[in-house]
Write a protein that holds these residues in place. Sequence first.
Motif, PDB file in Angstrom:
ATOM      1  N   ARG A   4      17.093  51.337  61.796  1.00  0.00           N
ATOM      2  CA  ARG A   4      18.189  51.713  60.838  1.00  0.00           C
ATOM      3  C   ARG A   4      19.459  51.402  61.397  1.00  0.00           C
ATOM      4  N   ILE A   5      20.374  51.016  60.760  1.00  0.00           N
ATOM      5  CA  ILE A   5      21.859  50.740  61.232  1.00  0.00           C
ATOM      6  C   ILE A   5      22.824  51.405  60.062  1.00  0.00           C
ATOM      7  N   THR A   6      23.703  52.070  60.671  1.00  0.00           N
ATOM      8  CA  THR A   6      24.783  52.744  59.811  1.00  0.00           C
ATOM      9  C   THR A   6      25.666  51.744  59.240  1.00  0.00           C
ATOM     10  N   TYR A   7      26.743  52.093  58.357  1.00  0.00           N
ATOM     11  CA  TYR A   7      27.701  51.295  57.632  1.00  0.00           C
ATOM     12  C   TYR A   7      29.033  51.281  58.406  1.00  0.00           C
ATOM     13  N   GLY A   8      29.056  52.366  59.280  1.00  0.00           N
ATOM     14  CA  GLY A   8      30.455  52.645  59.827  1.00  0.00           C
ATOM     15  C   GLY A   8      30.880  51.980  61.305  1.00  0.00           C
ATOM     16  N   ASP A   9      29.948  52.699  62.257  1.00  0.00           N
ATOM     17  CA  ASP A   9      30.052  51.954  63.446  1.00  0.00           C
ATOM     18  C   ASP A   9      29.117  51.065  63.805  1.00  0.00           C
ATOM     19  N   GLY A  10      28.183  51.058  62.735  1.00  0.00           N
ATOM     20  CA  GLY A  10      26.929  50.417  63.150  1.00  0.00           C
ATOM     21  C   GLY A  10      25.898  50.695  64.238  1.00  0.00           C
ATOM     22  N   SER A  11      25.928  51.980  64.590  1.00  0.00           N
ATOM     23  CA  SER A  11      25.044  52.258  65.167  1.00  0.00           C
ATOM     24  C   SER A  11      23.644  52.338  64.815  1.00  0.00           C
ATOM     25  N   THR A  12      22.590  52.264  65.995  1.00  0.00           N
ATOM     26  CA  THR A  12      21.163  51.932  65.386  1.00  0.00           C
ATOM     27  C   THR A  12      20.174  52.938  65.787  1.00  0.00           C
ATOM     28  N   THR A  13      19.098  52.977  65.448  1.00  0.00           N
ATOM     29  CA  THR A  13      18.171  53.952  65.483  1.00  0.00           C
ATOM     30  C   THR A  13      16.894  53.023  65.465  1.00  0.00           C
ATOM     31  N   TYR A  14      15.778  53.259  66.471  1.00  0.00           N
ATOM     32  CA  TYR A  14      14.635  52.584  66.424  1.00  0.00           C
ATOM     33  C   TYR A  14      13.451  53.637  66.591  1.00  0.00           C
ATOM     34  N   ALA A  15      12.530  53.037  66.091  1.00  0.00           N
ATOM     35  CA  ALA A  15      11.161  53.964  66.160  1.00  0.00           C
ATOM     36  C   ALA A  15      10.564  53.825  67.790  1.00  0.00           C
ATOM     37  N   ASP A  16       9.781  54.550  68.385  1.00  0.00           N
ATOM     38  CA  ASP A  16       9.657  54.508  69.918  1.00  0.00           C
ATOM     39  C   ASP A  16       8.852  53.315  70.005  1.00  0.00           C
ATOM     40  N   SER A  17       7.937  53.136  68.756  1.00  0.00           N
ATOM     41  CA  SER A  17       7.039  51.765  69.231  1.00  0.00           C
ATOM     42  C   SER A  17       7.773  50.316  68.992  1.00  0.00           C
ATOM     43  N   VAL A  18       8.831  50.382  68.707  1.00  0.00           N
ATOM     44  CA  VAL A  18       9.532  49.073  68.668  1.00  0.00           C
ATOM     45  C   VAL A  18      10.840  49.064  69.569  1.00  0.00           C
ATOM     46  N   LYS A  19      11.140  49.958  70.056  1.00  0.00           N
ATOM     47  CA  LYS A  19      12.511  49.900  71.148  1.00  0.00           C
ATOM     48  C   LYS A  19      12.192  48.776  72.166  1.00  0.00           C
TER      49      LYS A  19
END
Length: 119
Positions: free
Chosen positions: A49-64
């Motif tokens: 996932r990527i936000t629209y503001g600061d572009g911060s990202t989140t990943y599932a542990d399986s793909v990090k």
Amino acid sequence: VQLVESGGGLVQPGGSLRLSCAASGFTFSRYIASWYRQAPGKERELVARITYGDGSTTYADSVKGRFTIARDNAKNTVYLQMNSLKPEDTAVYYCNALSQLGAMTKQYWGQGTQVTVSS
């Protein structure tokens, strides 16, 4: 309103693919953009996932460490770079756009693109 994914296909284990999702018909730059996947017999899961503001990202542990999500708001496009692919990454990958303003939620899905990792 459309989200159109592309870039899926068949790749050998250890290979790479880049998925693209082109948005149209809404203000993509104001939406959280995500990639989900669903393997046969399993529930749909969040991949990145990527936000629209600061572009911060989140990943599932399986793909990090293997996958990278990025967006280009000028092109209304979100990408998923997938490296070091494994057979367990095989799934249909879906693009998602989400907006939550107060009590109002808008969400759009793409039609999905198949990724198959196999030798």
